[in-house]
Design a protein around this motif. Structure first.
Motif, PDB file in Angstrom:
ATOM      1  N   VAL A 172       1.116  15.862  -3.780  1.00  0.00           N
ATOM      2  CA  VAL A 172       0.542  14.653  -3.198  1.00  0.00           C
ATOM      3  C   VAL A 172      -0.140  13.811  -4.265  1.00  0.00           C
ATOM      4  CG1 VAL A 172      -1.233  13.808  -1.628  1.00  0.00           C
ATOM      5  CG2 VAL A 172       0.316  15.620  -0.890  1.00  0.00           C
ATOM      6  N   LYS A 173      -0.845  14.446  -5.165  1.00  0.00           N
ATOM      7  CA  LYS A 173      -1.517  13.708  -6.240  1.00  0.00           C
ATOM      8  C   LYS A 173      -0.512  12.934  -7.079  1.00  0.00           C
ATOM      9  CE  LYS A 173      -4.852  14.278  -9.998  1.00  0.00           C
ATOM     10  NZ  LYS A 173      -5.703  15.242 -10.749  1.00  0.00           N
ATOM     11  N   ALA A 174       0.645  13.542  -7.319  1.00  0.00           N
ATOM     12  CA  ALA A 174       1.686  12.880  -8.113  1.00  0.00           C
ATOM     13  C   ALA A 174       2.248  11.646  -7.409  1.00  0.00           C
ATOM     14  CB  ALA A 174       2.809  13.864  -8.422  1.00  0.00           C
ATOM     15  N   TRP A 175       2.172  11.619  -6.086  1.00  0.00           N
ATOM     16  CA  TRP A 175       2.661  10.460  -5.330  1.00  0.00           C
ATOM     17  C   TRP A 175       1.696   9.277  -5.410  1.00  0.00           C
ATOM     18  CZ3 TRP A 175       3.955  13.901  -0.514  1.00  0.00           C
ATOM     19  CH2 TRP A 175       5.188  14.536  -0.698  1.00  0.00           C
ATOM     20  N   GLN A 176       0.482   9.509  -5.883  1.00  0.00           N
ATOM     21  CA  GLN A 176      -0.537   8.465  -6.038  1.00  0.00           C
ATOM     22  C   GLN A 176      -0.770   7.673  -4.737  1.00  0.00           C
ATOM     23  OE1 GLN A 176       1.286   6.411  -9.479  1.00  0.00           O
ATOM     24  NE2 GLN A 176      -0.365   7.254 -10.725  1.00  0.00           N
TER      25      GLN A 176
ATOM     26  N   MET B 178       0.842  -1.197   0.000  1.00  0.00           N
ATOM     27  CA  MET B 178       0.000   0.000   0.000  1.00  0.00           C
ATOM     28  C   MET B 178       0.879   1.250   0.000  1.00  0.00           C
ATOM     29  SD  MET B 178      -2.964   1.180   2.704  1.00  0.00           S
ATOM     30  CE  MET B 178      -4.320   0.434   1.789  1.00  0.00           C
ATOM     31  N   ARG B 179       0.547   2.196  -0.881  1.00  0.00           N
ATOM     32  CA  ARG B 179       1.304   3.441  -1.008  1.00  0.00           C
ATOM     33  C   ARG B 179       0.793   4.453   0.030  1.00  0.00           C
ATOM     34  NH1 ARG B 179       4.063   4.092  -5.742  1.00  0.00           N
ATOM     35  NH2 ARG B 179       3.714   6.363  -5.735  1.00  0.00           N
ATOM     36  N   VAL B 180       1.672   4.821   0.968  1.00  0.00           N
ATOM     37  CA  VAL B 180       1.299   5.675   2.092  1.00  0.00           C
ATOM     38  C   VAL B 180       1.990   7.029   1.995  1.00  0.00           C
ATOM     39  CG1 VAL B 180       1.593   5.999   4.598  1.00  0.00           C
ATOM     40  CG2 VAL B 180       0.754   3.819   3.704  1.00  0.00           C
ATOM     41  N   VAL B 181       1.230   8.086   2.226  1.00  0.00           N
ATOM     42  CA  VAL B 181       1.798   9.422   2.427  1.00  0.00           C
ATOM     43  C   VAL B 181       1.681   9.729   3.916  1.00  0.00           C
ATOM     44  CG1 VAL B 181       1.503  11.901   2.029  1.00  0.00           C
ATOM     45  CG2 VAL B 181       1.382  10.300   0.118  1.00  0.00           C
ATOM     46  N   PHE B 182       2.804  10.015   4.541  1.00  0.00           N
ATOM     47  CA  PHE B 182       2.817  10.309   5.972  1.00  0.00           C
ATOM     48  C   PHE B 182       2.749  11.809   6.179  1.00  0.00           C
ATOM     49  CE2 PHE B 182       4.584  11.146  10.124  1.00  0.00           C
ATOM     50  CZ  PHE B 182       4.003  10.160  10.901  1.00  0.00           C
ATOM     51  N   VAL B 183       1.924  12.242   7.150  1.00  0.00           N
ATOM     52  CA  VAL B 183       1.737  13.660   7.455  1.00  0.00           C
ATOM     53  C   VAL B 183       2.027  13.875   8.936  1.00  0.00           C
ATOM     54  CG1 VAL B 183       0.139  15.615   7.398  1.00  0.00           C
ATOM     55  CG2 VAL B 183      -0.073  13.773   5.691  1.00  0.00           C
ATOM     56  N   GLY B 184       3.010  14.729   9.240  1.00  0.00           N
ATOM     57  CA  GLY B 184       3.331  14.981  10.642  1.00  0.00           C
ATOM     58  C   GLY B 184       4.509  15.928  10.792  1.00  0.00           C
TER      59      GLY B 184
ATOM     60  N   ARG C  93      -8.497  13.826   0.966  1.00  0.00           N
ATOM     61  CA  ARG C  93      -9.148  12.563   1.332  1.00  0.00           C
ATOM     62  C   ARG C  93      -9.950  11.967   0.191  1.00  0.00           C
ATOM     63  NH1 ARG C  93     -12.877  13.283   4.831  1.00  0.00           N
ATOM     64  NH2 ARG C  93     -12.778  15.545   5.180  1.00  0.00           N
ATOM     65  N   ASP C  94     -10.230  12.766  -0.860  1.00  0.00           N
ATOM     66  CA  ASP C  94     -10.838  12.206  -2.067  1.00  0.00           C
ATOM     67  C   ASP C  94      -9.824  11.396  -2.871  1.00  0.00           C
ATOM     68  OD1 ASP C  94     -13.365  13.126  -1.585  1.00  0.00           O
ATOM     69  OD2 ASP C  94     -13.199  14.904  -2.854  1.00  0.00           O
ATOM     70  N   MET C  95      -8.536  11.656  -2.656  1.00  0.00           N
ATOM     71  CA  MET C  95      -7.489  10.868  -3.323  1.00  0.00           C
ATOM     72  C   MET C  95      -7.316   9.509  -2.648  1.00  0.00           C
ATOM     73  SD  MET C  95      -4.438  13.652  -3.825  1.00  0.00           S
ATOM     74  CE  MET C  95      -4.757  15.357  -4.291  1.00  0.00           C
ATOM     75  N   ALA C  96      -7.386   9.510  -1.301  1.00  0.00           N
ATOM     76  CA  ALA C  96      -7.174   8.283  -0.530  1.00  0.00           C
ATOM     77  C   ALA C  96      -7.708   8.512   0.881  1.00  0.00           C
ATOM     78  CB  ALA C  96      -5.688   7.930  -0.473  1.00  0.00           C
ATOM     79  N   PRO C  97      -8.136   7.461   1.575  1.00  0.00           N
ATOM     80  CA  PRO C  97      -8.562   7.637   2.966  1.00  0.00           C
ATOM     81  C   PRO C  97      -7.388   8.056   3.844  1.00  0.00           C
ATOM     82  CG  PRO C  97      -8.465   5.313   2.385  1.00  0.00           C
ATOM     83  CD  PRO C  97      -8.264   6.072   1.112  1.00  0.00           C
ATOM     84  N   ALA C  98      -7.716   8.708   4.957  1.00  0.00           N
ATOM     85  CA  ALA C  98      -6.694   9.143   5.909  1.00  0.00           C
ATOM     86  C   ALA C  98      -6.989   8.541   7.273  1.00  0.00           C
ATOM     87  CB  ALA C  98      -6.665  10.664   6.004  1.00  0.00           C
ATOM     88  N   VAL C  99      -5.959   8.025   7.919  1.00  0.00           N
ATOM     89  CA  VAL C  99      -6.095   7.535   9.288  1.00  0.00           C
ATOM     90  C   VAL C  99      -5.091   8.272  10.155  1.00  0.00           C
ATOM     91  CG1 VAL C  99      -6.872   5.267   8.519  1.00  0.00           C
ATOM     92  CG2 VAL C  99      -4.445   5.621   9.031  1.00  0.00           C
ATOM     93  N   GLY C 100      -5.401   8.380  11.433  1.00  0.00           N
ATOM     94  CA  GLY C 100      -4.490   9.091  12.317  1.00  0.00           C
ATOM     95  C   GLY C 100      -4.669   8.677  13.754  1.00  0.00           C
ATOM     96  N   LEU C 101      -3.716   9.095  14.587  1.00  0.00           N
ATOM     97  CA  LEU C 101      -3.748   8.826  16.014  1.00  0.00           C
ATOM     98  C   LEU C 101      -4.197  10.077  16.759  1.00  0.00           C
ATOM     99  CD1 LEU C 101      -0.426   6.810  16.400  1.00  0.00           C
ATOM    100  CD2 LEU C 101      -2.736   5.920  16.795  1.00  0.00           C
TER     101      LEU C 101
ATOM    102  N   GLU D 251      -2.420   5.703  -1.603  1.00  0.00           N
ATOM    103  CA  GLU D 251      -3.556   4.826  -1.317  1.00  0.00           C
ATOM    104  C   GLU D 251      -4.041   5.009   0.118  1.00  0.00           C
ATOM    105  OE1 GLU D 251      -3.021   0.876  -3.837  1.00  0.00           O
ATOM    106  OE2 GLU D 251      -1.198   1.351  -2.706  1.00  0.00           O
ATOM    107  N   LEU D 252      -3.224   5.678   0.929  1.00  0.00           N
ATOM    108  CA  LEU D 252      -3.593   5.931   2.324  1.00  0.00           C
ATOM    109  C   LEU D 252      -2.737   7.077   2.856  1.00  0.00           C
ATOM    110  CD1 LEU D 252      -5.253   4.814   4.835  1.00  0.00           C
ATOM    111  CD2 LEU D 252      -3.116   3.643   5.469  1.00  0.00           C
ATOM    112  N   PHE D 253      -3.360   7.963   3.648  1.00  0.00           N
ATOM    113  CA  PHE D 253      -2.621   8.955   4.433  1.00  0.00           C
ATOM    114  C   PHE D 253      -2.552   8.468   5.878  1.00  0.00           C
ATOM    115  CE2 PHE D 253      -4.519  11.477   1.017  1.00  0.00           C
ATOM    116  CZ  PHE D 253      -3.446  12.252   0.593  1.00  0.00           C
TER     117      PHE D 253
END
Length: 319
Positions: free
Chosen positions: A81-85, A1-7, A103-111, A87-89
């Motif tokens: 971010v769109k260029a990174w394609q 799964m292709r993940v973009v990390f935000v923090g 979030r329309d590109m991929a679902p986002a989960v967080g703590l 599947e999950l944030f």
């Protein structure tokens, strides 16, 4: 799964490092910001006291990075971010809402450092300690349009003891959060994660806190002031009062026997039997142990000894 990390926090740093070692997870990009940043509730800018340099860490691991300039909907960020394609944030240690355009590109989960739906919103651990709670927790959840209101993927809890400070509670919460990521992200990637809808009737939303919110109200009872101090001590900006118009931060304190201070005006400070005691509301008292003034952190007795022994020490309002 292709993940973009935000923090952009120390905890986020630890989470990113742990995620890099999970099977079937590929971190394809990192979104972060600088130590000082602007946000809706503080357009003049705020300092992230828990900041960590994810930009340098990501670059060292050959992960593309985008440093946010103003907001998450800025054109450059969205295009990158769109260029990174993705599947999950995965979002940890971030102070901004993740907008629908991402979030329309991929679902986002967080703590979130509470047992959602309770203590939604800002500074949940600080508020929990201020309010005298005996339990704290952390929740991994999927983002929705509201404030921390998406479905829950996993939770873990820890006791808040009477001796705990924000630092000790936060340390245990970090361990629990890392474990949640390790257990739950592979299930998200594999499509087997269970999602629990939050009970909206149990939601309490708390506001973000600013350094100026740390002003002590000496009319409160000693236990409340003790909770207020330990909730905001290091690494946070700290609870504070004023003496002769100068700010005094209080880093460590404990509830004391009111003794001869009973009936005293709240805010009166005295040195009795080697203890620096302050009269509080409801005929209670607190002992202050560690303070800082003029940038120097010292024991309360050292600070008190610098003042005229014949003049009363009274904590007053800012001038």
């Amino acid at each position: 799964m292709r993940v973009v990390f935000v923090g952009a926090s120390r905890f986020g740093f630890k989470c990113l490092d742990r995620i890099l070692h999970l099977e079937n997870i590929e971190v394809v990009g990192v979104v972060t910001n600088e130590e000082r940043f602007t946000i809706s509730y503080a357009p003049e800018g705020v300092v992230n006291v828990l900041y960590a340099d994810l930009k340098t860490f990501a670059a060292a691991n050959d992960i593309p990075v985008h440093v946010m300039q103003t907001k998450m909907t800025e054109t450059g960020l969205v295009a990158q971010v769109k260029a990174w394609q993705p599947e999950l944030f995965v979002v940890v240690g971030w102070y901004h809402m993740v907008p629908r355009i991402l979030r329309d590109m991929a679902p986002a989960v967080g703590l979130h450092a509470s047992l959602l739906p309770d203590y939604s919103g800002g500074a949940p651990l600080v508020w929990a300690i201020i309010n005298g709670e005996t339990e704290a927790g952390i929740t991994l959840f999927e983002f929705a349009d509201g404030v921390d209101n998406g479905p829950v993927l996993g939770q873990a809890s820890t006791e808040i003891t009477p001796e705990d400070t924000i630092a000790t509670v936060y340390g245990r919460i970090e361990v629990l959060g890392l474990d949640l990521l390790v257990r739950c992200l592979p299930r998200v990637a594999g499509g087997t994660a269970q999602r629990l809808v939050q009970d909206e009737s149990k939601r309490r939303v708390f506001p973000q806190r600013r350094p100026e919110d740390g002003l002590v109200d000496w009319n409160q009872p000693a236990q409340s002031i003790y909770n207020f101090v330990r909730a905001q001590t290091h690494p946070y900006p700290g609870a504070f009062t004023f003496h002769h118009g100068k700010k005094l931060h209080i880093w460590h304190a404990r509830v004391a026997d009111a003794g001869v201070l009973q009936g005293s005006t709240p805010g009166i400070c005295s040195l009795l039997d080697g203890q620096v005691l302050v009269a509080c509301g409801n005929n209670t008292a607190i002992e202050i142990l560690q303070v800082s003034a003029d940038g120097a952190e010292v024991t309360a007795t050292t600070w008190f000894s610098q003042h005229d022994k014949h003049a009363p020490v009274v904590f007053d309002a800012p001038r």
